[in-house]
Design a protein around this motif. Structure first.
Motif, PDB file in Angstrom:
ATOM      1  N   ASP A 303       0.864  -1.188   0.000  1.00  0.00           N
ATOM      2  CA  ASP A 303       0.000   0.000   0.000  1.00  0.00           C
ATOM      3  C   ASP A 303       0.897   1.234   0.000  1.00  0.00           C
ATOM      4  O   ASP A 303       1.651   1.466   0.947  1.00  0.00           O
ATOM      5  CB  ASP A 303      -0.914  -0.002   1.224  1.00  0.00           C
ATOM      6  CG  ASP A 303      -1.947   1.121   1.183  1.00  0.00           C
ATOM      7  OD1 ASP A 303      -1.920   1.922   0.226  1.00  0.00           O
ATOM      8  OD2 ASP A 303      -2.778   1.196   2.116  1.00  0.00           O
ATOM      9  N   GLU A 305       0.041   4.214   0.398  1.00  0.00           N
ATOM     10  CA  GLU A 305      -0.324   5.161   1.445  1.00  0.00           C
ATOM     11  C   GLU A 305       0.284   4.789   2.800  1.00  0.00           C
ATOM     12  O   GLU A 305       0.370   5.640   3.690  1.00  0.00           O
ATOM     13  CB  GLU A 305      -1.842   5.263   1.555  1.00  0.00           C
ATOM     14  CG  GLU A 305      -2.521   6.025   0.416  1.00  0.00           C
ATOM     15  CD  GLU A 305      -2.447   5.291  -0.922  1.00  0.00           C
ATOM     16  OE1 GLU A 305      -2.122   5.939  -1.935  1.00  0.00           O
ATOM     17  OE2 GLU A 305      -2.701   4.063  -0.935  1.00  0.00           O
ATOM     18  N   ASP A 334       2.579   4.639  -6.910  1.00  0.00           N
ATOM     19  CA  ASP A 334       1.175   4.857  -6.516  1.00  0.00           C
ATOM     20  C   ASP A 334       0.240   4.607  -7.689  1.00  0.00           C
ATOM     21  O   ASP A 334       0.538   4.958  -8.837  1.00  0.00           O
ATOM     22  CB  ASP A 334       1.002   6.304  -6.022  1.00  0.00           C
ATOM     23  CG  ASP A 334      -0.414   6.581  -5.563  1.00  0.00           C
ATOM     24  OD1 ASP A 334      -1.006   5.725  -4.884  1.00  0.00           O
ATOM     25  OD2 ASP A 334      -0.941   7.678  -5.883  1.00  0.00           O
ATOM     26  N   ASN A 336      -4.155   4.919  -8.540  1.00  0.00           N
ATOM     27  CA  ASN A 336      -5.339   5.626  -8.038  1.00  0.00           C
ATOM     28  C   ASN A 336      -6.342   4.611  -7.482  1.00  0.00           C
ATOM     29  O   ASN A 336      -7.289   4.220  -8.152  1.00  0.00           O
ATOM     30  CB  ASN A 336      -5.979   6.457  -9.165  1.00  0.00           C
ATOM     31  CG  ASN A 336      -6.998   7.436  -8.638  1.00  0.00           C
ATOM     32  OD1 ASN A 336      -6.925   7.835  -7.485  1.00  0.00           O
ATOM     33  ND2 ASN A 336      -7.950   7.815  -9.475  1.00  0.00           N
ATOM     34  N   ASP A 337      -6.107   4.213  -6.257  1.00  0.00           N
ATOM     35  CA  ASP A 337      -6.963   3.197  -5.643  1.00  0.00           C
ATOM     36  C   ASP A 337      -7.771   3.731  -4.465  1.00  0.00           C
ATOM     37  O   ASP A 337      -8.426   2.964  -3.763  1.00  0.00           O
ATOM     38  CB  ASP A 337      -6.132   2.006  -5.172  1.00  0.00           C
ATOM     39  CG  ASP A 337      -5.082   2.409  -4.141  1.00  0.00           C
ATOM     40  OD1 ASP A 337      -4.759   3.599  -4.087  1.00  0.00           O
ATOM     41  OD2 ASP A 337      -4.603   1.525  -3.410  1.00  0.00           O
ATOM     42  N   ASN A 338      -7.733   5.036  -4.277  1.00  0.00           N
ATOM     43  CA  ASN A 338      -8.496   5.624  -3.164  1.00  0.00           C
ATOM     44  C   ASN A 338      -9.383   6.740  -3.696  1.00  0.00           C
ATOM     45  O   ASN A 338      -8.891   7.706  -4.309  1.00  0.00           O
ATOM     46  CB  ASN A 338      -7.549   6.199  -2.096  1.00  0.00           C
ATOM     47  CG  ASN A 338      -6.783   5.113  -1.359  1.00  0.00           C
ATOM     48  OD1 ASN A 338      -7.299   4.470  -0.465  1.00  0.00           O
ATOM     49  ND2 ASN A 338      -5.526   4.904  -1.791  1.00  0.00           N
ATOM     50  N   ASP A 368      -7.955  12.893  -0.117  1.00  0.00           N
ATOM     51  CA  ASP A 368      -7.609  11.785  -1.000  1.00  0.00           C
ATOM     52  C   ASP A 368      -6.159  11.422  -0.677  1.00  0.00           C
ATOM     53  O   ASP A 368      -5.251  12.217  -0.906  1.00  0.00           O
ATOM     54  CB  ASP A 368      -7.766  12.172  -2.467  1.00  0.00           C
ATOM     55  CG  ASP A 368      -7.703  10.958  -3.391  1.00  0.00           C
ATOM     56  OD1 ASP A 368      -6.934  10.009  -3.107  1.00  0.00           O
ATOM     57  OD2 ASP A 368      -8.442  10.942  -4.393  1.00  0.00           O
ATOM     58  N   ASP A 370      -4.178   9.405  -2.001  1.00  0.00           N
ATOM     59  CA  ASP A 370      -3.278   9.137  -3.117  1.00  0.00           C
ATOM     60  C   ASP A 370      -2.345  10.326  -3.311  1.00  0.00           C
ATOM     61  O   ASP A 370      -2.516  11.386  -2.699  1.00  0.00           O
ATOM     62  CB  ASP A 370      -4.091   8.861  -4.393  1.00  0.00           C
ATOM     63  CG  ASP A 370      -4.842   7.536  -4.315  1.00  0.00           C
ATOM     64  OD1 ASP A 370      -4.290   6.582  -3.748  1.00  0.00           O
ATOM     65  OD2 ASP A 370      -5.985   7.476  -4.791  1.00  0.00           O
TER      66      ASP A 370
END
Length: 805
Positions: A303, A305, A334, A336-338, A368, A370
């Protein structure tokens, strides 16, 4: 901690404080582990706010995870410790460690950013994950060979973190430190004195890690070395640092990198095994290495984040216990999963429809996690609504009005706020805000019509409902409650309130009294509709009431006049032709319309075959030639009837004398007054009484007859000589003559005039009447009533004669 690292953190902290100051933010610095209730800072004083403002603005703290550590005391205007703060649990190795929160005020809405730096205290001892470590070292290992040791872990940072190691005893081995960016102090043992298995086959050492706190804390690990026989070459990595990238959420078994080491020995001493030397749980949990070929792969969920890079320390060991190490720097890419997270900071549920433009309705914060474009967020609201979003600060937005609000057009808005990031593909989140529009009194009542017209029959019952007016008000509740008010005015000098009333709640118009069409035919007034707002709004409408006539008045006979004091007779000469105009019955009806249309008919007659009555004009005419056989005395009963429903009528008796000479009339009409009603059932006593009275009367008449006849002949001579006979106006009872005009007690005027034969359609005014009017008193004496006011007029004998006794 190296001087370089320390300098970098100090510069970062100074930059953070300067940025906060520039933005008008407040910053505090407190140590971790402060007791619950400890003072953080006087936020009211530092923000320049009054304590009353904190209370009236319902001041509160808004933040994500920091709410459990800090609380606001509005009574004192200070920030206090709510729960014990563990810097290591909150920030780990990240420095500086800070809490970011916002102070929110309402009415009007304001917010202030507060940053609280959490400084480290020396509350963690350096520890080794293992209690002991075992090495197998060949006695032939060359001097300077390195043996990698497990580093100690100290959760503190800065000077309180791990500072140095100590090794005891140091007869054969010494310590060598390796400082690398981001991974603290690593230590290796270096062989400085050859080993001799024959002298000492096992060596026991103690490695101690010491931090720089005050007081100083330390931890230790036991090192057990078994001296092996002859393995002269240690494995050697082809490079000391490898670099690799991996995308977050990469599937398991994804190959990250492959390391390779060589051993100059042969046989079993050249066989190398690879292992990950990291003791941190994250690395061991996320990555694994193939012991034989050095291939590093993903075994957990990565992850971005949580961590943006990882350092994997790999150790290569041969069978003789010789090792070498390298590290792999893995950068996480990263994706864009959030989706953005929308947080409602403050919200208004009801807003007045007359609110000014730019009124703040709701404040929201969007996060956000990301990075880069994936973390950049743009927010919007649905179209065709009078609201818009304004960015007040980084990731803070205010929903404000940007158009006129009208509750009557739209009483509620469901505002959809959508926030989307700039990633590919873009992710978005939305939230729906329900906003009620409260009413203000901005609409006056409106009547269904600007004017109304209604009718009511006369002789109505007082209190009768005549008509209903209606007004509508587009406002709500009290502002839409309509009351009806009768405006002051007068009708013919009489207040309209004495004629009608209006119900304040229903708008029903009632008659206050009974109306008389003959007095008032119509009237007009205004009704005001007023709402219950403050101030009230109103409008008005005109109402016209028409009084409908009823047939409540019977016809009234103007001529001939019926009076008990005298008898009127119309003279018809025996030479009269067919259609001779005997007289005309004149009647009126004070009603109107068909209720005043009169018709005439002959009800009774002495001789029905001799006379007829005009149904429309009331003219009495002969229907045949008058003969000598016709009786001198003729009585006609005429009925005058209106056209109402039901109809009303009046009767009039007309006395007609058929004669060619006046004496003949006198001889026949001496007892005419006693024959007003024909009664075939006279009693004997009445007949006897009549005979006695008649005898006495005849004696009296004979005594004065000679005088009367003399006077009559004299007047006849004047009559034949052409003298004018004046018109004798005849007024019905209860009517007055004004200027030659007969006037009713009501508003109807009739002018008395002489008319010629209606069949000739010739009306004459102002000419001498050809009518011979002779009055006979009860004594039989002939007199001229108006002889002194005009001359006698000569004429034919067929003119009408009026006789009175």
């Amino acid at each position: 901690m190296s001087d370089r690292t320390m300098a970098r953190q100090v510069l970062l902290f100074i930059w953070f404080l300067s940025l906060s100051s520039a933005l008008g933010q407040v910053s505090y610095s407190i140590p971790e582990e402060m007791a619950k209730g400890s003072l953080v800072g006087n936020i009211a004083q530092d923000l320049g706010l009054d304590l009353k403002r904190l209370k009236s603005g319902k001041a509160r703290i808004y933040t994500g995870d920091s709410a459990e550590y800090i609380e606001l005391n509005k009574e004192r205007g200070v920030l206090l410790i709510k729960e014990r703060i563990d810097r290591e649990a909150l920030c780990g190795q990240t420095t500086p460690c800070a809490l970011h929160l916002q102070i929110i005020l309402e009415n009007p809405m304001e917010f202030f950013t507060v940053t609280i730096e959490i400084t480290d205290v020396n509350d963690n001892t350096p520890i080794f994950k293992k209690r002991s470590v075992v090495f197998k070292i060949s006695e032939s290992v060359i001097l300077g060979s390195k043996f990698m040791l497990e580093p100690a872990v100290d959760l503190d940072v800065g000077i309180n973190g791990l500072q140095s190691y100590m090794l005891k005893p140091t007869d054969n081995l010494s310590l060598k430190f390796k400082n690398q960016a981001g991974d603290g102090k690593h230590v290796e043992m270096v062989l400085q004195k050859p080993l001799d298995r024959e002298k000492q086959n096992e060596i026991n050492l103690v490695l101690t890690a010491v931090d720089g706190g005050d007081p100083q804390l330390s931890g230790s690990i036991d090192i057990h070395i078994t001296v092996l026989d002859a393995n002269d070459n240690a494995p050697v990595f082809m490079q000391s640092v490898y670099k690799a990238t991996v995308t977050e959420n990469a599937p398991k078994d994804t190959i990250v990198s492959t390391v390779s080491a060589t051993d100059a020995d042969e046989g079993i001493n050249s066989k190398i095994e690879y292992s990950i030397a990291n003791m941190e749980d994250d690395v061991q949990r996320l990555f694994a290495i193939n012991r034989d070929n050095g291939q590093v792969s993903v075994v957990g969920i990565i992850d971005f984040e949580r961590a943006r890079n990882y350092e994997i320390r790999v150790q290569a060991s041969d069978q003789g216990g010789l090792t070498d190490s390298c590290k792999i720097i893995v950068d996480v890419v990263d994706i864009n999963d959030n989706a953005p997270v929308i947080n409602i900071m403050s919200k208004t549920n009801v807003i007045a429809e007359n609110s000014a433009s730019e009124t703040v309705v709701t404040m929201i914060n969007v996060q956000d996690v990301d990075s880069g474009d994936n973390g950049k967020v743009q927010c919007s609201v649905n179209e065709n609504i009078p609201f818009s979003l304004k960015s007040t600060n980084n990731n803070f937005f205010s929903l404000v009005t940007d158009g006129d609000l009208d509750r009557e057009r739209e009483s509620e808005y469901n505002i959809s706020v959508t926030c989307a990031d700039e990633g590919v593909p873009s992710l978005s989140s939305s939230v729906t805000l329900s906003l009620q529009i409260s009413d203000v009194n901005d609409n006056a009542p409106v009547f269904e019509q600007s004017s109304y017209q209604a009718s009511v029959q006369e002789n109505n019952t007082p209190g009768l409902s005549i008509f209903t007016v209606r007004a509508r008000d587009a406002d709500f509740n009290q502002n839409a409650r309509v009351s009806y008010i009768l405006e002051d005015s007068s009708v013919n000098g009489v207040p309209v309130s004495s004629l009608v009333s209006v119900s304040a709640d229903s708008g029903v118009i009632h008659a206050v009294r009974s109306f008389d069409y003959e007095q008032i035919k119509e009237f007009q007034f205004r009704v005001k509709a007023q709402d219950g707002g403050s101030p009230p709004l109103s409008s008005n409408a005109s109402v016209k009431i028409l009084i409908q006539d009823q047939n409540d008045n019977a016809p009234q006979v103007l001529y001939p006049v019926q009076s008990g004091a005298s008898v009127v007779a119309e003279i018809v000469p025996r030479s009269a032709d067919v259609g001779y105009l005997v007289t005309k019955v004149v009647a009126v009806d004070v009603d109107s319309g068909q209720n005043a249309w009169l018709s005439y008919k002959l009800h009774k007659a002495t001789d029905r075959a001799l006379f007829e009555v005009g149904a429309q004009n009331g003219e009495i005419r002969t229907v045949r030639q008058v003969t000598d056989k016709d009786a001198v005395k003729q009585r006609l009963t005429v009925v005058v009837e209106d056209n109402g429903q039901p109809s009303r009528s009046a009767t009039v008796n007309v006395n007609v004398a058929v004669a060619d000479s006046f004496p003949e009339v006198l001889s026949e009409f001496t007892d005419f007054t006693h024959d007003k009603e024909y009664n075939d059932n006279l009693t004997f006593s009445l007949v006897l009484a009549l005979a006695v009275v008649s005898f006495l009367f005849i004696v009296s008449v004979i005594a004065i007859l000679s005088v009367k006849c003399y006077r009559w002949r004299r007047e006849r001579m004047f009559y034949k000589s052409g003298a004018n006979l004046p018109v004798i106006p005849y007024y019905p009872p209860l009517y007055a003559d004004v200027g030659g005009t007969g006037t009713l007690q009501h508003v109807y005027n009739y002018e008395v005039c002489r008319t010629t034969d209606s069949r000739k359609s010739d009306v004459k005014y102002g000419r001498p009447c050809s009518e011979s009017i002779i009055s006979l008193d009860t004594s039989g004496t002939q007199t001229l009533t108006h002889a002194q006011r005009g001359k006698l007029v000569s004429g034919d004998f067929d003119d009408q004669v009026r006789l009175s006794y």
